[in-house]
Design an enzyme around this catalytic site. Structure first.
Site, PDB file in Angstrom:
ATOM      1  N   CYS A 138      39.879  44.060  33.545  1.00 40.73           N
ATOM      2  CA  CYS A 138      41.324  44.156  33.795  1.00 40.73           C
ATOM      3  C   CYS A 138      42.010  45.268  33.015  1.00 40.73           C
ATOM      4  O   CYS A 138      43.213  45.480  33.199  1.00 40.73           O
ATOM      5  CB  CYS A 138      41.990  42.817  33.502  1.00 40.73           C
ATOM      6  SG  CYS A 138      41.194  41.437  34.351  1.00 40.73           S
ATOM      7  N   HIS A 272      51.478  42.011  30.826  1.00 39.65           N
ATOM      8  CA  HIS A 272      50.217  41.607  31.452  1.00 39.65           C
ATOM      9  C   HIS A 272      50.446  40.355  32.297  1.00 39.65           C
ATOM     10  O   HIS A 272      50.004  40.300  33.445  1.00 39.65           O
ATOM     11  CB  HIS A 272      49.181  41.361  30.365  1.00 39.65           C
ATOM     12  CG  HIS A 272      47.840  40.931  30.869  1.00 39.65           C
ATOM     13  ND1 HIS A 272      47.112  41.670  31.784  1.00 39.65           N
ATOM     14  CD2 HIS A 272      47.094  39.827  30.596  1.00 39.65           C
ATOM     15  CE1 HIS A 272      45.967  41.046  32.047  1.00 39.65           C
ATOM     16  NE2 HIS A 272      45.939  39.937  31.340  1.00 39.65           N
ATOM     17  N   HIS A 309      47.000  39.445  40.669  1.00 38.11           N
ATOM     18  CA  HIS A 309      46.128  40.066  39.677  1.00 38.11           C
ATOM     19  C   HIS A 309      45.062  40.865  40.417  1.00 38.11           C
ATOM     20  O   HIS A 309      44.191  40.305  41.077  1.00 38.11           O
ATOM     21  CB  HIS A 309      45.487  38.985  38.803  1.00 38.11           C
ATOM     22  CG  HIS A 309      44.910  39.511  37.521  1.00 38.11           C
ATOM     23  ND1 HIS A 309      44.525  40.829  37.355  1.00 38.11           N
ATOM     24  CD2 HIS A 309      44.629  38.899  36.339  1.00 38.11           C
ATOM     25  CE1 HIS A 309      44.049  40.997  36.141  1.00 38.11           C
ATOM     26  NE2 HIS A 309      44.116  39.840  35.495  1.00 38.11           N
TER      27      HIS A 309
END
Length: 380
Positions: A138, A272, A309
């Site tokens: 990520c 995030h 995401h």
């Protein structure tokens, strides 16, 4: 008045994106600014055996290599790169190994690696000055951006194209579902009471970074500046963040230090913000440690609440949203918010349109294993 831009400061002269919000950077930003999620039932594979059943998906069955080439081409065109300027540019590609590659004969696996994907994309887009693949989960996209910026600032590269892509696949969906990380209600609710987890999303993005001097010489449009960047690890747990957000705090401090900026200069944070219980709480603590009293005042939201995401492409897709924020003067909404969580006492953007004119914004990402990145983006 804009700050003077040194010759070797990295600037962004072209970008493009593709997500479940639609094709193009503008539609992605507009959906984020309005807080309109792009989630729906998974149609790409059977989810009947899973707890969760939602994702932010493109229609049909897109081919990642083709979408990466299209988006990279769009970014290079937006930056007004000639064929010769492309040929002198490096490519950094953030992606992951195709899960199906492990089931191929050994002789065929070399053709299905991230390095092979980077080489193919560079050839398709005429980027001849070298290529590199990033697979650091990520933070892959944001790490590639940081490396590109470092190469430009040190003078080892005049221009770098960064691309990233992820399309929701059954293997990753199954892994996150088994780990109870996916939201069974199909909504991402970052920093909110009642949040239940993340929702995966399709994301492909590309940006062109070059030195300010190079952009001036060819009269290129400057969309934003990459004023600073920071990376830090905490190695706390294989999948859980450090509860004190230590790595994230160091990454933010490093970005500010590199840019010569203070917490008071930050006008927006694209967090995030995955919508998972432990990650959002740890990120809050990390922001408080890095920004001090400013953490309670600076507007914060997570664009994952709209586009999901997107794993390896998260850092790049969210950078595109952050650039759009600085240019348009409207802050993305932290969608899905249900109410305050005492562990997440941040100044969340919960309604829109929220108008503001930040000069600097942070884009934050974290990954399993304790990797953390912070990109400090300055208005053009």
């Amino acid at each position: 008045m804009a700050d003077p831009v040194p010759d070797l400061e990295p600037v962004i002269t072209g970008l493009s994106a593709l997500s479940a919000c639609g094709r193009g950077a503008e539609v992605l930003y507009e959906r984020a600014a309005a807080g309109e999620p792009a989630f729906g039932p998974v149609t790409r594979f059977d989810v009947s055996r899973f707890r969760a059943g939602a994702a932010a998906q493109l229609p049909g069955n897109p081919v990642l290599a083709d979408e990466l080439a299209a988006v990279t081409e769009e970014a290079c065109t937006a930056a007004r790169l000639s064929a010769g300027q492309r040929a002198g540019s490096r490519l950094l590609l953030a992606g992951h190994t195709d899960p199906a590659a492990a089931r191929l004969p050994a002789a065929d696996r070399a053709r299905r690696t991230p390095a092979a994907d980077a080489r193919t994309l560079a050839d398709r887009c005429g980027l001849r000055a070298g290529h590199r693949a990033y697979t650091t989960a990520c933070v892959a996209g944001s790490t590639a951006v940081a490396d590109a910026a470092a190469a430009i600032r040190t003078g080892s590269a005049e221009r770098v194209v960064v691309a990233a892509g992820y399309l929701v696949d059954e293997e990753h969906f199954a892994l996150f579902d088994a780990g109870r990380a996916l939201a069974p209600d199909g909504r991402v609710r970052p920093f909110s009471a009642g949040r239940q987890g993340m929702v995966l999303g399709d994301g492909v993005a590309a940006v062109v970074l070059e030195s300010a001097a190079a952009a001036r010489r060819r009269g290129a449009p400057v969309l934003a500046r990459l004023a600073g960047w920071g990376r830090a690890g905490d190695a706390h747990h294989v999948s859980q963040p450090h509860p004190q957000g230590t790595g994230l705090a160091r990454a933010v401090r490093n970005a500010l230090h590199r840019a010569g900026r203070r917490p008071e200069d930050i006008g927006y944070v694209n967090a995030h913000g995955t919508g998972t219980a432990a990650s959002d709480a740890a990120e809050t603590v990390g922001l408080r440690a890095a920004l001090g009293d400013r953490a309670a005042l600076v507007p914060v939201s997570s664009s994952k609440s709209v586009h999901g995401h997107t794993l390896e492409s998260s850092g790049l897709l969210e950078l595109v949203v952050t650039v759009g924020t600085l240019r348009a003067g409207r802050l993305p909404v932290n969608a899905g918010y249900l109410g305050a969580d005492e562990r997440c006492g941040l100044n969340l953007v919960t309604e829109g349109p929220h108008r503001a004119a930040p000069r600097y914004a942070l884009s934050l990402n974290a990954a399993f294993g304790g990797a953390n990145t912070a990109l400090l983006v300055g208005a053009a």
